[in-house]
Motif scaffolding. Structure first.
Motif: not given
Length: 221
Positions: A201-209
């Motif tokens: 399992t991989q996770r990535v935080k993204i701020s789309l804004d």
């Protein structure tokens, strides 16, 4: 004389139409139909734990949008925005950059803003607004390239709660219809979870804004 009278009739009709007063009054309801460009200004963390130095990027999307504004007073309106767009998340550099498109998702960000209309009795009516949005991600799918690289993958993106700001202008065409230009900034943060066969399992935080540019027609009821 009669010829002159009838030749001036179209001018008189046009002048009458131009002089028809335009109002945004308490109790009015506006429905706007816009074409929008949703342009994420994204920032991304690393893809953890396997690719901590690799980030993702998110593409723009063009879609229709419908919103409803109800005027509480002559100057204050409440606007509810409804639109959904599809976006792709792609790797930027390194291994994931070589894969390219990693996943796709549909985004639904219902947004409620409180608007201030500066000139409710004018034909040209600028406004600003601020409010809140709740963003839902659905129909998330891994790309064929990602699954070819790491095996069967399940993608899930966390819903988001944030703020929104807008500015726009309504330009009357007649008593019931107007041209609208609108721009919004919507605060959207999510964490993408990719459950893969080969690397776990991989996770990535993204701020789309995203900045949302819109142009369309509005109708007064």
């Amino acid at each position: 004389m009669n010829l002159l009278k009838y030749s001036l009739l179209p001018v008189a009709i046009a002048a009458s139409a131009i002089s028809t007063p335009a109002f945004a009054e308490a109790g009015d309801t506006f429905v706007r139909v816009r074409a929008i460009v949703v342009a994420p200004t994204e920032t991304s963390g690393g893809i953890l734990p396997t690719f901590p130095t690799e980030e993702v990027k998110v593409n723009n999307s063009i879609m229709p949008e419908v919103d409803i504004t109800h005027m509480v007073t002559n100057n204050i309106g409440l606007e509810l925005i409804a639109a959904t767009t599809k976006h792709n998340a792609s790797g930027k550099t390194g291994t994931t950059g070589g894969i390219g498109k990693l996943a796709s998702t549909w985004v639904l960000p219902p947004t409620l803003t409180v608007q201030y209309h500066f000139a409710p009795e004018a034909k040209v009516r600028p406004y600003v607004g601020a409010g809140l949005n709740y963003t839902m991600f659905y129909s998330e799918k891994p790309s064929a390239g990602l699954q070819a690289a790491v095996g069967q993958t399940d993608v899930n993106m966390k819903d988001s709660f944030g703020w929104a700001a807008q500015a726009g202008i309504d330009i009357d065409l007649n008593e019931k219809m107007f041209l609208n230009f609108d721009v919004k900034y919507i605060d959207i943060d999510t964490t993408a979870r990719l459950a893969t066969t080969a690397i776990g399992t991989q996770r990535v935080k993204i701020s789309l804004d995203p900045i949302v540019f819109g142009v369309g027609l509005g109708f007064r009821f």
